[in-house]
Write an enzyme that holds these catalytic residues in place. Structure first.
Site, short mmCIF file in Angstrom:
data_model
loop_
_atom_site.label_atom_id
_atom_site.label_comp_id
_atom_site.label_asym_id
_atom_site.label_seq_id
_atom_site.Cartn_x
_atom_site.Cartn_y
_atom_site.Cartn_z
N ASP A 8 0.87 -1.17 0.00
CA ASP A 8 0.00 0.00 0.00
C ASP A 8 0.91 1.23 0.00
O ASP A 8 2.13 1.12 -0.22
CB ASP A 8 -0.99 -0.05 1.17
CG ASP A 8 -0.33 0.10 2.53
OD1 ASP A 8 0.92 0.20 2.60
OD2 ASP A 8 -1.05 0.12 3.54
N CYS A 66 2.97 -3.34 3.99
CA CYS A 66 2.14 -2.20 4.39
C CYS A 66 2.87 -1.51 5.53
O CYS A 66 4.09 -1.64 5.63
CB CYS A 66 0.71 -2.63 4.74
SG CYS A 66 0.59 -3.83 6.08
N GLY A 67 2.17 -0.77 6.36
CA GLY A 67 2.87 -0.06 7.43
C GLY A 67 3.51 -1.01 8.42
O GLY A 67 4.66 -0.84 8.82
N THR A 68 2.74 -2.03 8.83
CA THR A 68 3.23 -2.99 9.82
C THR A 68 3.39 -4.41 9.26
O THR A 68 4.00 -5.25 9.92
CB THR A 68 2.22 -3.10 10.98
OG1 THR A 68 0.95 -3.50 10.41
CG2 THR A 68 2.06 -1.77 11.71
N GLY A 71 -1.95 -5.99 8.34
CA GLY A 71 -3.16 -6.01 7.52
C GLY A 71 -2.96 -6.83 6.26
O GLY A 71 -3.85 -7.60 5.86
N HIS A 99 9.46 -24.56 8.58
CA HIS A 99 8.40 -25.34 9.24
C HIS A 99 7.01 -25.07 8.67
O HIS A 99 6.15 -25.94 8.75
CB HIS A 99 8.37 -25.04 10.74
CG HIS A 99 9.50 -25.69 11.49
ND1 HIS A 99 9.53 -25.80 12.86
CD2 HIS A 99 10.65 -26.28 11.05
CE1 HIS A 99 10.64 -26.43 13.24
NE2 HIS A 99 11.34 -26.71 12.15
N HIS A 135 5.94 -31.82 9.49
CA HIS A 135 5.70 -30.45 9.01
C HIS A 135 4.70 -30.45 7.85
O HIS A 135 3.85 -29.57 7.76
CB HIS A 135 7.02 -29.79 8.58
CG HIS A 135 7.96 -29.60 9.72
ND1 HIS A 135 7.59 -29.02 10.90
CD2 HIS A 135 9.27 -29.94 9.86
CE1 HIS A 135 8.62 -29.00 11.73
NE2 HIS A 135 9.66 -29.56 11.12
C1 RB5 Z 1 -2.04 2.45 6.69
O1 RB5 Z 1 -2.08 3.62 7.41
C2 RB5 Z 1 -1.79 1.26 7.59
O2 RB5 Z 1 -2.90 1.01 8.39
C3 RB5 Z 1 -1.44 0.04 6.77
O3 RB5 Z 1 -0.32 0.32 6.00
C4 RB5 Z 1 -1.11 -1.23 7.52
O4 RB5 Z 1 -0.10 -1.02 8.45
C5 RB5 Z 1 -2.23 -2.01 8.05
O5 RB5 Z 1 -2.06 -3.11 8.60
#
Ligand code: RB5
Length: 147
Positions: A8, A66-68, A71, A99, A135
């Site tokens: 994203d 994505c950011g983390t 998602g 695994h 596995h």
């Molecule tokens: C976008 O702001 C952020 O929510 C998205 O990149 C992501 O980290 C979601 O899991």
């Protein structure tokens, strides 16, 4: 092996760095978006597109950012036969391959330094599934309740 990439807006910068890194190592990559930071991109659409490509092309893998990474991972795992792993260390990437036979790696563009992320994608591409009976059984059992 084709490697499908997706991000994203929050993962776009790291995706470009990793794409250049992977191509310098000879991997064929296909970027399914996002291609610009504005307007913002909803991560589920990209996760589903990458997941479908990996599912359709035997042996293919995906990298989603994505950011983390969270998602993207949640959404990618809704696609049948996708085993997406969100990782923040080389060790968890290694275990996701050995695994869990992970076929999609999810990373956080806002939480990982690029040099660590580069090492992580190297581990993802270079580590085989251990393939021992226990596995294989466990990985197959992940899908038992799928319709
Ligand atoms: C976008 O702001 C952020 O929510 C998205 O990149 C992501 O980290 C979601 O899991």
């Amino acid at each position: 092996m084709t490697l499908y990439l997706g991000s994203d807006h929050a993962g776009l910068e790291l995706k470009k760095i990793l794409q250049a890194h992977l191509e310098s190592k000879g991997y064929k990559t296909v970027d399914l978006g996002a291609f610009a930071v504005e307007p913002p991109t909803d991560y589920p659409r990209i996760a589903h597109e990458v997941g479908e490509k990996v599912r359709e092309n035997h042996g293919a893998r995906g990298i989603l950012i994505c950011g983390t990474g969270l998602g993207m991972c949640m959404a990618a795992n809704k696609v049948k036969h996708i085993r997406a792993a969100v990782c923040e260390s080389e060790q968890t990437v290694e275990m996701s391959r050995k695994h869990n036979d992970a076929n999609v790696l999810c990373l956080g563009g806002r939480v990982l330094q690029p040099d660590l992320a580069q090492r992580m994608v190297d581990v993802f591409m270079e580590t085989p599934f251990e393939g021992e009976e226990r596995h294989i059984r466990r990985v197959e059992n992940i899908e038992l309740n799928d319709a």
